[in-house]
Scaffold this motif. Structure first.
Motif, mmCIF file in Angstrom:
data_model
loop_
_atom_site.group_PDB
_atom_site.id
_atom_site.type_symbol
_atom_site.label_atom_id
_atom_site.label_comp_id
_atom_site.label_asym_id
_atom_site.label_seq_id
_atom_site.Cartn_x
_atom_site.Cartn_y
_atom_site.Cartn_z
ATOM 1 N N TYR A 1 -6.124 -18.897 -3.814
ATOM 2 C CA TYR A 1 -6.795 -18.814 -5.113
ATOM 3 C C TYR A 1 -7.081 -17.344 -5.411
ATOM 4 O O TYR A 1 -6.998 -16.490 -4.534
ATOM 5 N N THR A 2 -7.414 -17.069 -6.661
ATOM 6 C CA THR A 2 -7.892 -15.735 -7.019
ATOM 7 C C THR A 2 -9.309 -15.904 -7.557
ATOM 8 O O THR A 2 -9.666 -16.978 -8.053
ATOM 9 N N TRP A 3 -10.091 -14.834 -7.461
ATOM 10 C CA TRP A 3 -11.462 -14.932 -7.961
ATOM 11 C C TRP A 3 -11.940 -13.586 -8.461
ATOM 12 O O TRP A 3 -11.435 -12.547 -8.092
ATOM 13 N N ARG A 4 -12.901 -13.664 -9.375
ATOM 14 C CA ARG A 4 -13.534 -12.461 -9.908
ATOM 15 C C ARG A 4 -14.994 -12.817 -10.158
ATOM 16 O O ARG A 4 -15.342 -13.991 -10.244
ATOM 17 N N GLN B 1 -7.191 -10.726 0.335
ATOM 18 C CA GLN B 1 -7.499 -11.515 -0.862
ATOM 19 C C GLN B 1 -6.230 -12.144 -1.451
ATOM 20 O O GLN B 1 -6.251 -13.276 -1.920
ATOM 21 N N ALA B 2 -5.119 -11.395 -1.413
ATOM 22 C CA ALA B 2 -3.852 -11.908 -1.956
ATOM 23 C C ALA B 2 -3.339 -13.096 -1.150
ATOM 24 O O ALA B 2 -2.616 -13.949 -1.677
ATOM 25 N N ASP C 1 -7.248 -5.969 -0.198
ATOM 26 C CA ASP C 1 -6.347 -6.538 -1.213
ATOM 27 C C ASP C 1 -5.364 -7.517 -0.578
ATOM 28 O O ASP C 1 -5.086 -8.581 -1.138
#
Length: 195
Positions: free
Chosen positions: A37-40, A32-33, A29
């Motif tokens: 960018y954020t992604w899913r 990724q933070a 986490d």
């Protein structure tokens, strides 16, 4: 190293595994933070959201989408996201747009819609795809044949994560055992099973 971790993980108690998983998840986490960018993702696609300065318009951006490469940058500045994609995408079905002049939304349609991506670009930290839990409601929405295929794939991924045979290998073993019982007179000592 991966094999050692897997063996150690298999030897852990349920409490130790839970603790280990929590630590790994917290680390993942945090990595990724830290990304810009954020992604899913679903099995079919990957969606990336990139915050940009308020008032950004399409003409202010340099967006390059290729089968296995992505670049998103504000013109004249270093790329916010650039690199080799984790897997190939379907270019014709992949798009990008600007939301409220402050966020770039990128929709990448996966070429192989039966795999989870470990990251968007290969230079980014990986996520543990073995821990991905698809939303059950989404599984429920699938027709019987597709759902069975997805469940088989999820089972195979879990088996591979534990270095155990996947469903095809198990099915072959089962067939061989049945055949052995039907033909006790035959010598099966030289039979090799491919996994």
């Amino acid at each position: 190293m991966a094999d050692e971790t897997t063996k150690k993980y298999d030897d852990m108690t349920a409490e130790e595994r839970e603790s280990y998983d929590k630590i790994e998840k917290a680390k993942e986490d945090a990595e990724q933070a830290a990304l810009p960018y954020t992604w899913r993702q679903t099995l079919q696609d990957v969606n990336v959201s990139i915050p940009v300065p308020k008032g950004t318009r399409g003409r202010d951006l340099e967006v390059v989408l290729k089968k296995k490469h992505i670049k998103i940058a504000l013109k004249g500045q270093p790329a916010i996201l650039e690199g080799e994609l984790c897997k190939d995408i379907k270019l014709d079905d992949s798009t990008w747009s600007i939301e409220d002049q402050k966020q770039v939304e990128i929709h990448l349609e996966k070429s192989n819609q039966m795999t989870w991506w470990e990251h968007v670009v290969t230079s980014a930290p990986k996520i543990n795809t073995k821990k991905i839990q698809p939303e059950n409601s989404k599984l429920d929405d699938l027709d019987g044949e597709t759902r069975a295929m997805v469940e088989k794939m999820m089972f195979d991924q879990r088996q591979q994560a534990m270095n155990k045979p996947d469903s095809d290998a198990l099915r072959k073993q089962e067939m061989l055992e049945k055949f052995k019982k039907q033909h006790p007179e035959m010598d099966f000592s030289k039979v090799k099973m491919d996994q």
